[in-house]
Write a protein that holds these residues in place. Sequence first.
Motif, short mmCIF file in Angstrom:
data_model
loop_
_atom_site.label_atom_id
_atom_site.label_comp_id
_atom_site.label_asym_id
_atom_site.label_seq_id
_atom_site.Cartn_x
_atom_site.Cartn_y
_atom_site.Cartn_z
N ALA A 78 -31.05 -10.87 -13.59
CA ALA A 78 -30.81 -10.54 -14.99
C ALA A 78 -31.62 -9.31 -15.38
CB ALA A 78 -31.19 -11.72 -15.87
N VAL A 79 -30.99 -8.40 -16.12
CA VAL A 79 -31.65 -7.16 -16.55
C VAL A 79 -31.32 -6.91 -18.02
CG1 VAL A 79 -31.90 -4.68 -16.18
CG2 VAL A 79 -31.42 -6.17 -14.24
N HIS A 80 -32.36 -6.59 -18.80
CA HIS A 80 -32.15 -6.23 -20.20
C HIS A 80 -32.97 -4.99 -20.51
CE1 HIS A 80 -30.88 -7.02 -24.35
NE2 HIS A 80 -32.09 -6.59 -24.71
N LEU A 81 -32.35 -4.03 -21.19
CA LEU A 81 -32.98 -2.75 -21.52
C LEU A 81 -33.41 -2.74 -22.99
CD1 LEU A 81 -33.64 0.28 -20.90
CD2 LEU A 81 -31.28 0.78 -21.62
N LEU A 82 -34.65 -2.33 -23.24
CA LEU A 82 -35.15 -2.10 -24.59
C LEU A 82 -35.37 -0.59 -24.72
CD1 LEU A 82 -37.80 -4.98 -24.79
CD2 LEU A 82 -35.43 -5.01 -25.58
N THR A 83 -34.69 0.03 -25.68
CA THR A 83 -34.68 1.49 -25.75
C THR A 83 -34.60 1.96 -27.19
OG1 THR A 83 -33.49 3.47 -25.00
CG2 THR A 83 -32.16 1.51 -25.49
N ALA A 84 -35.05 3.19 -27.41
CA ALA A 84 -35.00 3.76 -28.75
C ALA A 84 -33.76 4.61 -28.97
CB ALA A 84 -36.26 4.60 -29.00
N ARG A 85 -32.92 4.74 -27.95
CA ARG A 85 -31.71 5.54 -28.10
C ARG A 85 -30.57 4.92 -27.31
NH1 ARG A 85 -32.93 11.05 -24.57
NH2 ARG A 85 -32.76 10.10 -22.50
N GLU A 86 -29.36 5.31 -27.63
CA GLU A 86 -28.17 4.79 -26.94
C GLU A 86 -28.24 5.15 -25.46
OE1 GLU A 86 -24.79 2.58 -26.75
OE2 GLU A 86 -25.67 3.14 -28.69
N PRO A 87 -28.14 4.16 -24.56
CA PRO A 87 -28.24 4.46 -23.13
C PRO A 87 -26.99 5.19 -22.63
CG PRO A 87 -27.73 2.15 -23.46
CD PRO A 87 -28.00 2.72 -24.83
N VAL A 88 -27.22 6.02 -21.62
CA VAL A 88 -26.11 6.73 -20.99
C VAL A 88 -25.33 5.80 -20.07
CG1 VAL A 88 -25.51 8.68 -19.49
CG2 VAL A 88 -27.39 8.88 -21.13
N ALA A 89 -25.99 4.73 -19.63
CA ALA A 89 -25.38 3.78 -18.70
C ALA A 89 -24.15 3.12 -19.32
CB ALA A 89 -26.41 2.72 -18.30
N PRO A 90 -23.30 2.49 -18.51
CA PRO A 90 -22.08 1.85 -19.03
C PRO A 90 -22.37 0.81 -20.10
CG PRO A 90 -22.01 1.99 -16.63
CD PRO A 90 -23.38 2.42 -17.04
N SER A 91 -21.40 0.58 -20.97
CA SER A 91 -21.58 -0.31 -22.12
C SER A 91 -21.79 -1.77 -21.69
CB SER A 91 -20.36 -0.23 -23.04
OG SER A 91 -19.17 -0.54 -22.35
N ARG A 92 -21.46 -2.11 -20.46
CA ARG A 92 -21.66 -3.49 -20.00
C ARG A 92 -23.14 -3.84 -19.88
NH1 ARG A 92 -23.23 -3.49 -14.76
NH2 ARG A 92 -22.82 -1.61 -13.52
N LEU A 93 -23.98 -2.84 -19.90
CA LEU A 93 -25.42 -3.07 -19.78
C LEU A 93 -25.95 -3.80 -21.00
CD1 LEU A 93 -28.13 -2.41 -18.31
CD2 LEU A 93 -28.21 -0.35 -19.70
N SER A 94 -26.68 -4.88 -20.77
CA SER A 94 -27.31 -5.62 -21.86
C SER A 94 -28.50 -4.82 -22.37
CB SER A 94 -27.75 -7.00 -21.38
OG SER A 94 -28.39 -7.71 -22.42
N HIS A 95 -28.50 -4.49 -23.66
CA HIS A 95 -29.57 -3.65 -24.17
C HIS A 95 -29.80 -3.90 -25.65
CE1 HIS A 95 -25.90 -1.29 -24.99
NE2 HIS A 95 -26.55 -0.84 -26.04
N THR A 96 -30.95 -3.49 -26.12
CA THR A 96 -31.31 -3.53 -27.54
C THR A 96 -31.78 -2.15 -27.93
OG1 THR A 96 -32.02 -5.85 -27.34
CG2 THR A 96 -32.73 -4.63 -29.30
N ILE A 97 -31.19 -1.58 -28.98
CA ILE A 97 -31.56 -0.25 -29.45
C ILE A 97 -32.47 -0.39 -30.68
CG2 ILE A 97 -30.74 1.96 -30.35
CD1 ILE A 97 -28.10 1.45 -28.88
N PHE A 98 -33.63 0.23 -30.60
CA PHE A 98 -34.60 0.14 -31.69
C PHE A 98 -34.44 1.34 -32.62
CE2 PHE A 98 -36.01 -2.98 -28.79
CZ PHE A 98 -36.70 -3.91 -29.54
#
Length: 315
Positions: A263-283
Amino acid sequence: MNVIRLTSGQYHDIAGAGFTGRLTIGLTGDLDFEVETPGMESHRRANRVAIRNPEHDTEITVLPGYGHTQFPTGTKLFVALDYDSAGGTAHHVELPTFEVGGLRSFPVAAVLPRAGTVRFIAAEANSDSILDAGSAGVRSALRSSIDRDSLPEGRRRDVTVLLDVSASMQASTSPEAFDAICAFAAGVLATASGDRVLRLATSSSAIPMQRLDGVEDVRQLSSREFPRREVGWSMDFARLDPADALVVVSDDMPAEVMRHGGAVHLLTAREPVAPSRLSHTIFDQHLIAAVRDQDAAALAVPSRIMFDTLTRGEN
């Protein structure tokens, strides 16, 4: 008087064919409460509850009082049991302090009658009581969403926090956003990983991987100093345990991490370039404010998404 202090999950055996005890229950802020004691006789007077003669295995559950659907953020629950043994000796059994903010109910103890004894088992207590207000607010919002304190043993996961210390990360992430990210991660991990292993790895090969003492160390990452001169990622990704869940703090997701089997989750301050399937939270500013102000409504969905990703929906 014989004083017994139980730790998380510890039990105390009460000898005797019959059992009569007196619970003393308290909440921070002098909050009112309700108590459920199925399978045994009980009588309440103020903050004391007399209990006796459990008929079968059961739990003692404390709920918020009138006007509350859940315990407010930061609420602590204190419980003690007093009883007299057959020989007349007074016993005082103290349970650990329970962090119950955001929960709709909390089972403080299990009561198991056996031949000649009654086993009194303290509930599991979180060990992250020194979370600050922001992290506690995130944890409270998440626990309201999943309606439980934490995952049962066997479903909690070891977690590696993978921190980007590159120059680009420093340029793209404000100190305010990074502080909110650390508070958010600590609040979610307090429930998702519990007392499992937490590790810290960074994008730099010059910084060795280290084991963290607890989620409070995740919260304190925003105040630590890291060399931020490198461009890109130089770490050896083979060092990562494939069984660990990964929490990646970065301005984007490295391709090597996307190939991680767990399992992988990204915490970031900007929209990731990676594909939209990536689980992430934008701050963005809205979420940063929600962490700062402990806005449970705004935190519920993003905290639940990260929790479900790390635990693969096992709740």
